[in-house]
Design an enzyme around this catalytic site. Structure first.
Site, mmCIF file in Angstrom:
data_model
loop_
_atom_site.group_PDB
_atom_site.id
_atom_site.type_symbol
_atom_site.label_atom_id
_atom_site.label_comp_id
_atom_site.label_asym_id
_atom_site.label_seq_id
_atom_site.Cartn_x
_atom_site.Cartn_y
_atom_site.Cartn_z
ATOM 1 N N HIS A 131 10.092 14.548 -8.560
ATOM 2 C CA HIS A 131 9.113 14.852 -7.504
ATOM 3 C C HIS A 131 8.248 16.041 -7.919
ATOM 4 C CE1 HIS A 131 12.286 13.034 -4.623
ATOM 5 N NE2 HIS A 131 11.286 12.190 -4.655
ATOM 6 N N LYS A 180 17.115 4.764 4.868
ATOM 7 C CA LYS A 180 18.044 5.741 4.278
ATOM 8 C C LYS A 180 18.712 6.546 5.381
ATOM 9 C CE LYS A 180 15.492 6.490 -0.034
ATOM 10 N NZ LYS A 180 14.651 7.465 -0.776
ATOM 11 N N ARG A 231 8.468 5.155 -10.628
ATOM 12 C CA ARG A 231 9.292 5.241 -11.843
ATOM 13 C C ARG A 231 9.338 3.919 -12.587
ATOM 14 N NH1 ARG A 231 14.273 7.290 -8.349
ATOM 15 N NH2 ARG A 231 13.326 5.597 -7.172
ATOM 16 N N SER A 290 17.245 10.918 -6.064
ATOM 17 C CA SER A 290 17.961 11.791 -5.126
ATOM 18 C C SER A 290 19.380 11.271 -4.910
ATOM 19 C CB SER A 290 17.224 11.823 -3.786
ATOM 20 O OG SER A 290 15.894 12.239 -3.965
HETATM 21 O O1 PNS Z 1 11.357 9.288 -0.601
HETATM 22 P P1 PNS Z 1 11.262 7.951 0.083
HETATM 23 O O2 PNS Z 1 12.506 7.669 0.910
HETATM 24 O O3 PNS Z 1 10.965 6.815 -0.877
HETATM 25 O O4 PNS Z 1 10.008 8.063 1.086
HETATM 26 C C1 PNS Z 1 9.652 6.975 1.924
HETATM 27 C C2 PNS Z 1 8.766 7.464 3.076
HETATM 28 C C3 PNS Z 1 9.502 8.530 3.878
HETATM 29 C C4 PNS Z 1 7.470 8.023 2.526
HETATM 30 C C5 PNS Z 1 8.439 6.225 3.997
HETATM 31 O O5 PNS Z 1 9.652 5.652 4.457
HETATM 32 C C6 PNS Z 1 7.542 6.591 5.164
HETATM 33 O O6 PNS Z 1 6.339 6.650 5.018
HETATM 34 N N1 PNS Z 1 8.170 6.883 6.329
HETATM 35 C C7 PNS Z 1 7.439 7.265 7.533
HETATM 36 C C8 PNS Z 1 7.378 6.097 8.511
HETATM 37 C C9 PNS Z 1 6.222 5.183 8.167
HETATM 38 O O7 PNS Z 1 5.081 5.570 8.133
HETATM 39 N N2 PNS Z 1 6.580 3.886 7.919
HETATM 40 C C10 PNS Z 1 5.616 2.853 7.632
HETATM 41 C C11 PNS Z 1 5.384 2.645 6.162
HETATM 42 S S1 PNS Z 1 4.267 1.286 5.925
#
Ligand code: PNS
Length: 136
Positions: A16, A40, A90, A127
């Protein structure tokens, strides 16, 4: 231009940080924003994730840290006046997972997502693996 680099950051990794550092060279400000990934189960409390992010990015003057738990990323972007989402990728599998989200976010608001390929030394960091091996 300001950009948001969203994630669970549970915890943030060197991968990150690599993406944030490179993005900081391209945008006036990069906001690393902790959001909720419904797929998650959270590990570290939000305050610890933010403290780690703040510590890791302390030398990057145009990288800031924020959070928007339980809310949509596009709502955060709209409220913060941010028009670009950054995501590190990645592997091809990452991209496969990311594309529908990027397309949905653009469909909802017109906000674009830019993908930054992870540097090869960071390709296998996650992570999840860091958490799994941290206490041995
Ligand atoms: O580090 P991650 O878990 O890959 O991040 C994913 C994250 C948190 C960026 C994604 O789940 C997200 O955007 N969550 C907020 C809720 C949201 O906007 N969901 C719709 C996505 S189309």
């Amino acid at each position: 231009m300001r950009a948001v680099f969203p994630g669970s950051f549970d915890p943030a990794t060197q991968g990150h940080l690599d993406v944030a550092r490179r993005a900081a060279g391209m945008f006036a400000e990069v906001v690393m924003c902790v959001l909720t990934n419904p797929a998650k189960t959270g590990r570290l409390p939000l305050a610890e994730r933010l403290a780690l992010l703040t510590d890791m990015t302390s030398d990057l003057t145009n990288v800031t840290v924020d959070s928007s738990p339980g809310r949509l990323l596009v709502d955060y972007c709209r409220e913060a006046g941010i028009g670009v989402i950054l995501r590190g990728t990645r592997t091809p599998a990452d991209l496969e997972h990311e594309l529908p989200m990027a397309q949905t976010n653009r469909h909802l608001t017109g906000i674009e997502t830019l993908f930054i390929p992870t540097s090869p030394p960071h390709s296998y960091i996650s992570s999840t693996l860091i958490t799994a091996t941290a206490h041995r």
